[in-house]
Every structure is written in C-alpha cells, then in structure tokens.
Design a protein around this motif. Structure first.
Motif, PDB file in Angstrom:
ATOM      1  N   GLN A  27      40.384  57.151  41.657  1.00 27.79           N
ATOM      2  CA  GLN A  27      40.107  58.625  41.135  1.00 27.79           C
ATOM      3  C   GLN A  27      39.499  58.677  39.942  1.00 27.79           C
ATOM      4  N   GLU A  28      39.102  57.721  39.109  1.00 29.05           N
ATOM      5  CA  GLU A  28      38.361  57.699  38.070  1.00 29.05           C
ATOM      6  C   GLU A  28      36.804  57.475  38.118  1.00 29.05           C
ATOM      7  N   GLY A  29      36.592  56.763  39.633  1.00 31.34           N
ATOM      8  CA  GLY A  29      35.122  56.698  39.766  1.00 31.34           C
ATOM      9  C   GLY A  29      34.846  55.001  39.774  1.00 31.34           C
ATOM     10  N   ASP A  30      35.863  54.305  39.606  1.00 28.54           N
ATOM     11  CA  ASP A  30      35.784  52.766  39.352  1.00 28.54           C
ATOM     12  C   ASP A  30      35.927  52.354  40.881  1.00 28.54           C
ATOM     13  N   VAL A  31      34.955  51.327  41.113  1.00 23.02           N
ATOM     14  CA  VAL A  31      35.136  50.726  42.455  1.00 23.02           C
ATOM     15  C   VAL A  31      36.183  49.486  42.305  1.00 23.02           C
ATOM     16  N   ILE A  32      37.175  49.136  43.014  1.00 26.34           N
ATOM     17  CA  ILE A  32      37.918  48.018  43.192  1.00 26.34           C
ATOM     18  C   ILE A  32      37.773  47.263  44.405  1.00 26.34           C
ATOM     19  N   TYR A  33      37.976  45.961  44.539  1.00 23.22           N
ATOM     20  CA  TYR A  33      37.630  45.201  45.692  1.00 23.22           C
ATOM     21  C   TYR A  33      38.489  43.923  45.543  1.00 23.22           C
ATOM     22  N   ALA A  34      38.954  43.869  46.714  1.00 22.13           N
ATOM     23  CA  ALA A  34      39.675  42.350  47.309  1.00 22.13           C
ATOM     24  C   ALA A  34      38.968  41.108  47.179  1.00 22.13           C
ATOM     25  N   VAL A  73      39.251  34.828  48.100  1.00 22.42           N
ATOM     26  CA  VAL A  73      38.874  33.542  47.513  1.00 22.42           C
ATOM     27  C   VAL A  73      39.792  33.074  46.589  1.00 22.42           C
ATOM     28  N   ASN A  74      39.820  34.045  45.371  1.00 23.43           N
ATOM     29  CA  ASN A  74      40.716  33.801  44.158  1.00 23.43           C
ATOM     30  C   ASN A  74      41.942  34.708  44.245  1.00 23.43           C
ATOM     31  N   LYS A  75      42.168  35.439  45.321  1.00 29.60           N
ATOM     32  CA  LYS A  75      43.319  36.040  45.524  1.00 29.60           C
ATOM     33  C   LYS A  75      43.590  37.059  44.390  1.00 29.60           C
ATOM     34  N   VAL A  76      42.466  37.837  44.039  1.00 28.32           N
ATOM     35  CA  VAL A  76      42.864  38.961  43.006  1.00 28.32           C
ATOM     36  C   VAL A  76      42.152  40.400  43.453  1.00 28.32           C
ATOM     37  N   ILE A  77      42.434  41.274  42.672  1.00 29.67           N
ATOM     38  CA  ILE A  77      41.765  42.517  43.093  1.00 29.67           C
ATOM     39  C   ILE A  77      40.856  42.929  41.635  1.00 29.67           C
ATOM     40  N   ASN A  78      39.478  43.003  41.831  1.00 32.12           N
ATOM     41  CA  ASN A  78      38.697  43.355  40.706  1.00 32.12           C
ATOM     42  C   ASN A  78      38.435  44.639  40.636  1.00 32.12           C
ATOM     43  N   ARG A  79      37.930  44.773  39.539  1.00 32.47           N
ATOM     44  CA  ARG A  79      37.636  46.415  38.997  1.00 32.47           C
ATOM     45  C   ARG A  79      35.942  46.468  38.590  1.00 32.47           C
ATOM     46  N   ILE A  80      35.065  47.307  39.255  1.00 34.58           N
ATOM     47  CA  ILE A  80      34.172  47.400  38.731  1.00 34.58           C
ATOM     48  C   ILE A  80      33.604  48.720  38.119  1.00 34.58           C
ATOM     49  N   THR A  81      33.391  48.750  36.642  1.00 32.22           N
ATOM     50  CA  THR A  81      33.332  49.981  35.885  1.00 32.22           C
ATOM     51  C   THR A  81      31.974  50.500  36.298  1.00 32.22           C
ATOM     52  N   PRO A  82      31.904  51.697  35.598  1.00 31.75           N
ATOM     53  CA  PRO A  82      30.315  52.622  35.927  1.00 31.75           C
ATOM     54  C   PRO A  82      29.419  51.661  35.118  1.00 31.75           C
ATOM     55  N   ASP A  83      29.541  50.813  34.235  1.00 35.32           N
ATOM     56  CA  ASP A  83      28.812  49.992  33.526  1.00 35.32           C
ATOM     57  C   ASP A  83      28.541  48.914  34.141  1.00 35.32           C
ATOM     58  N   LYS A  84      29.029  48.592  35.171  1.00 31.16           N
ATOM     59  CA  LYS A  84      28.803  47.436  36.095  1.00 31.16           C
ATOM     60  C   LYS A  84      29.565  46.287  35.981  1.00 31.16           C
ATOM     61  N   THR A  85      30.552  46.378  34.743  1.00 31.82           N
ATOM     62  CA  THR A  85      31.277  45.142  34.309  1.00 31.82           C
ATOM     63  C   THR A  85      32.559  45.019  35.348  1.00 31.82           C
ATOM     64  N   ILE A  86      32.610  43.499  35.637  1.00 30.55           N
ATOM     65  CA  ILE A  86      33.513  43.374  36.696  1.00 30.55           C
ATOM     66  C   ILE A  86      34.713  42.565  35.965  1.00 30.55           C
ATOM     67  N   THR A  87      36.019  43.260  36.292  1.00 33.61           N
ATOM     68  CA  THR A  87      37.110  42.725  35.413  1.00 33.61           C
ATOM     69  C   THR A  87      38.228  42.460  36.530  1.00 33.61           C
ATOM     70  N   GLU A  88      39.132  41.578  36.170  1.00 38.97           N
ATOM     71  CA  GLU A  88      40.395  41.159  36.991  1.00 38.97           C
ATOM     72  C   GLU A  88      41.151  42.257  36.707  1.00 38.97           C
ATOM     73  N   PHE A  89      41.944  42.834  37.690  1.00 38.85           N
ATOM     74  CA  PHE A  89      42.625  44.064  37.878  1.00 38.85           C
ATOM     75  C   PHE A  89      44.015  43.717  38.094  1.00 38.85           C
ATOM     76  N   ILE A  90      44.345  42.941  39.378  1.00 38.90           N
ATOM     77  CA  ILE A  90      45.755  42.689  40.138  1.00 38.90           C
ATOM     78  C   ILE A  90      45.476  41.203  40.362  1.00 38.90           C
ATOM     79  N   LYS A  91      46.685  40.558  39.945  1.00 41.29           N
ATOM     80  CA  LYS A  91      46.604  39.116  40.779  1.00 41.29           C
ATOM     81  C   LYS A  91      47.768  39.206  41.924  1.00 41.29           C
TER      82      LYS A  91
END
Length: 572
Positions: free
Chosen positions: A374-381, A384-402
């Motif tokens: 809803q905030e406009g971030d892209v999250i993807y599964a 390989v690393n068994k995590v959910i990552n978040r891509i913020t509008p500034d293209k930063t990829i951060t680990e969101f959920i393990k």
C-alpha cells in the motif's frame, strides 16, 4: 473433483457434470421430468428417444426444483404432487378423484414448489444484495455521525473554555483597575492625615514653648523687665486649637451577580430547533437496477455497479524489455507495472511497456514472487536465502522477513489491511503464512479434517471478502480459504487436467485463474462457481502465467513463453 451425478448443489464450487451415466461433460441443460442435468449431446439424444422426446428440457439455470418426496396419509403408496386450489391442501393424484374435491381445480405441486423456492432465493438475494449492505451503510453513517458529534461537542467545550478565559481576563483587568483606584484613594487620605498630624505636632510644640515661657516668668527673681509684674493679658492670648476634618473612606459596592447573569455573560448551550432528518434509505427499486438476478452481473452484495460485458475487448499489447518470460505481474502506483521473469529479473514499466528500472535479484527461478504494498514498496520472495526483501522507491533492497526453514514461493500484500501473505514449502509440504508489520501472526496448513491444504502454493492473492486464493501447481487446483484459514472450496478446472498458475481478483469479487495448459483464463464467482472461460487461445492468449487487474478494472495477462503483456477490458 466433480460433483456427484445424483445431486447437483445450487451453488457449485467446482463444475457441473452431466448426469447421464459415464458422461463427464460439462452440464448445460436440465430435464425437468427426469430431474437430470445433461450436456448438449445427451440432451439431443434425450429428445430423440421416443420415451422422452416430449420431456421439458431447459437451460440448467431455469430448472425446476426437485419436489421433496412426501407420502399421502390416505394413500400411502402415492406421493403428494398436486395442490387443490380451492382447499389449499396438498394431495396425491388419487385424492383428486375423491368426491370432496369434485369440480375443484388443481396445480402441479412441483411448479408451486419451484416458483416459491425461486422466490425464496430471490428474497435471500435481495437481503444479501440490498438490505444487509443498506443497513451496513446506515450503520457506517451512524459511526461517521458519532465522530462528527464528538468533534462538534469538543468544539463547543473548547469555545466555552475560551469564553470563560476571556471573561476571567476581563474580570482580572477590572479588579486590577479597582484596586489601583483604591490604592490612590488610600494614598490621598494618608497624605491628608499626615498633614493633619503635622499641624497638631506643630501646635503642641507651640504650647510647650508657651508653658516653658510661663515657667520662666514664675521662677525669675528679678522684677526688672519681668513680664509677671506687668499685665499678662497679652501673653494669655493662646492660639486656638487647629480644626481638622475626619477622613471619609471610600465605600465598596459589591456586584450583585446571579448564576443566571454569569451564564448570560458566558453564553449557553441550547438544543437546536432544526428538525432532524430521517436517514436516507435507497429504494429497493433504485437498487434493483444493479441487482438483476444473473450470475454474470458480479458481486452486487459489495455495492459495486460494474457488470460483465458480453464480450472481452483487447485494449493493447506490449513487450516488456529486460525480461525473458513474464512470470509474475503486479500493479504499482503512478500507473506502472512490475514484472518478474524466471531468471529473477524484476522490471518496472509504464503502461506502454517502457522500462523505468530493472533490478537483478537472487531469488531463484520459477517463483510468482513479487507484490506492491500500500505504501508503494515492492517486496519479493528470495527462495535461495529464504527471506522476503523490500525494494524502496530509491531502489534500496533491504531484508524484510526471514522465513526460517520454509522456502517462500508466492507473496501478496493485502489491499484490505496491509498484511503480507506468503505461500511457502518445506520437505514436500506447503503452507500460507500471514505477517503483520513483519511479524508472523497466522499459519494455514490443514483443513478441518486434518488434510494438507497445499503442496506447492505457487501464486497467491486475496479477495475483497478476505478469502485467500492460492494456485497450487502440484495439487492442480486453486485452493480458497477464508480469512480465518477455514477451507471454502478448491477449483480444479472444467473437466480436463488443470494447470493453474496466476490468480487474481477484481472489485466484484470474481476470481480470475490462468490455465497454462489449456491457454485460457477462467472466471469464477467468489464462491467458486464457474462463470465462463474469459480468454482463450483464439483471443491471443498463449501459455498465460500471470494476471492482475488495475484500478480501472483492466485485465493484464502475462505470457510464460514470451515477454508479452496483453491488456483486456472485460467489465463495463
């Protein structure tokens, strides 16, 4: 899984099959005398048979309800199957010949039963489609009114406090002025009294000097120039005592204010004389314009006026640069589309297919693996690393959920409450997990009989009623559970082997399913009833793998074998 031929439920969850022995084709027609669902071929054969050529064969939705069997009390071998119009009692055929019913007219009980059953179903539909939503709208209006009243009353309280503060300020100012006036009066009176005191001090000093003078005359022994031997009348002329006036203090006249006078100064709250308006209830006739009793008119119970078009229109088609095959698509904000392929590329395009950005991930292959929050971030599964990552509008990829020992496959961000739904696998088993603000709050694995619901939850979405719809490529079914995780139904296609892939829902609560094997997109009701094959190979659909619907109810279909996205309009 198809339904039993012996009984077809009113609301199908999978598909209706022909009731003729050994025929598994899709049911389209119904024989009212035989109470038998039939496919088109069996219907034709039924009409050709001498024994059944005069039977009433109708489209399935116009079928007569099967009259429950009830034996006649007077003729136990006979069924009650007619109604005496004059006596209003159900009878068997033998009862109708009795003298008591001589000359009476009769109506087929099954016809009455069917008509009244249809009326009941229509009334149920009216309740669900009009009365309940209307009541809920009024209930919501009450909640809004409660909020407004709270705001108004808070405003009144604030105004009253401001008025009181204003009056208090004025009271303080007037009191200060009065006290200053009293101080000046006191100072003036003090000066007057001090002057009078000085007057008498001087007079007393004069008298003391005069006494000393007289004592001097008395004590003198020399008579030469001694005033005592001379007349003293001049000396006895003592100055009179000075006159002074007493001070007159000011008088304070206290104000005579009552509570009513203060209330008048401060203002008061009164009951408005405005006549309260009756809450507007939309007339049933007005609402019914959008509530025609046909399955293809959508989910009126949700208050949405759109309905299915009689045809599907191709709006546009474009290739997505930077991806090999379109594996998953998700609608983003600012009129953009996010696409992932089987090589773990994630690409953002505008609605004309122009690439806006491209991100290479380490999420592995063959995963329906991205969603837009809803905030406009892209999250993807990232399986390989068994995590959910978040891509913020500034293209930063951060680990969101393990996800621990579980491998994440599919992911969906709820448009209802922002929860994250993730389909996962571990050691041949599957589950769906719900996360809120990154914390695990729900796991869905088994039905109420303890059976495993999922094997490979490949794609996942959420319907407007909170149902979780998961496409399982091993079970070859779309598994639907409610928001509490209770199994509602499983859709396995229209008779042939089903290979479901992408799944999405629209604002009417329809479920749209890609079948990569049959090159079709199926359209279902929210309760699982098959409505129609919406798209086929003849309409340009080839190996459809992913679907999504935008805010304008345009349907986007991504193809597995190419990097092509096709857009269709199917609602009007």
């Amino acid at each position: 899984m198809a339904y039993s031929k012996s009984q077809v439920p009113d609301t199908a969850q999978h598909y209706l099959v022909c009731g003729i022995k050994d025929c598994e084709k899709n049911c389209l027609f119904y024989c009212n005398p035989c109470h038998q669902p039939m496919c088109e071929q069996c219907r034709d054969e039924h009409q050709k048979s001498p024994e059944t050529k005069n039977h009433e064969l109708v489209p399935y939705r116009h079928r007569k309800d099967h009259l429950p069997v009830e034996k006649c009390r007077d003729h136990p071998t006979k069924d009650l199957d007619i109604l005496c119009d004059q006596c209003s009692v159900p009878l068997c055929s033998k009862c109708s010949t009795m003298p008591v019913h001589n000359g009476h007219s009769f109506t087929d009980l099954e016809t009455i039963y069917t008509e009244n059953s249809a009326a009941c179903r229509q009334e149920i539909q009216n309740i669900r489609a009009y009365f309940i939503p209307m009541a809920k709208d009024l209930q919501n209006e009450i909640k809004i009114d409660a909020t407004k009243i709270k705001t108004i009353m808070d405003g009144i309280r604030s105004s009253m406090m401001d008025e009181a503060k204003s009056l208090k300020t004025l009271v303080d100012e007037v009191t200060s002025d009065n006290i200053e006036q009293v101080n000046k009066m006191e100072e003036s009176l003090k000066e007057m009294l001090q002057s009078q005191d000085k007057t008498y001090e001087d007079y007393i000093s004069y008298l003391k000097d005069l006494v000393n003078q007289f004592y001097g005359y008395l004590s003198s022994t020399q008579f030469q120039n001694n005033a005592i031997i001379f007349p003293l009348s001049e000396y006895f002329k003592i100055r009179p005592i000075p006159e002074t006036i007493k001070p007159v203090p000011p008088v304070f006249t206290a104000g005579r204010y009552s509570k009513e006078m203060v209330a008048k100064l401060l203002g008061k709250v009164t009951v408005s004389k405005t006549k309260p308006e009756t809450r507007k209830v939309k007339a049933m006739e007005t609402a019914s314009k959008h509530l025609k009793p046909t399955r293809l008119q959508g989910r009126e119970k949700y208050g949405v006026k759109q309905r299915l078009s009689s045809s599907v229109t191709k709006v546009r088609e474009y290739t997505v640069p930077g991806v090999d095959r379109v594996h998953h698509i998700s609608q983003g904000k600012s009129s953009s589309l996010w696409v992932s392929d089987y090589c773990s590329n994630i690409v953002q395009t505008d609605l004309q297919g122009n690439q806006l950005q491209k991100i290479k991930t380490s999420g592995g292959r063959y995963v329906g693996n991205l969603t837009v929050t809803q905030e406009g971030d892209v999250i993807y599964a990232d399986k390989v690393n068994k995590v959910i990552n978040r891509i913020t509008p500034d293209k930063t990829i951060t680990e969101f959920i393990k996800t621990g020992d579980w491998t994440p496959l599919s992911i969906h961000s709820s448009h209802i409450n922002g929860d994250i739904l993730v389909g996962m696998i571990k050691e041949g088993k599957g589950k769906v997990t719900r996360y809120k603000t990154g914390k695990e709050i729900q796991n869905i694995e088994r039905d109420n009989k303890g059976q495993e619901l999922y094997s490979y939850p490949h794609y996942i979405t959420e319907n407007i009623n909170g149902d979780i719809c998961t496409s399982d490529s091993i079970k070859q079914a779309v598994v639907v559970v409610n928001k509490s995780g209770q199994h509602r139904f499983s859709y396995t296609g229209q008779g042939s082997v089903s290979y479901p892939r992408g799944v999405c829902t629209d604002r009417l609560g329809h479920i749209l399913v890609c079948d990569i094997h049959s090159n079709t997109v199926d359209l279902l009701e929210h309760d699982g009833q098959f409505l129609c094959v919406l798209l086929t190979k003849q309409q340009g659909v080839l190996s459809p793998c992913s679907v999504c619907v935008d805010d304008e109810q345009n349907l986007y279909v991504g193809q597995w074998k190419t990097n092509t996205v096709t857009v269709y309009k199917y609602l009007q």
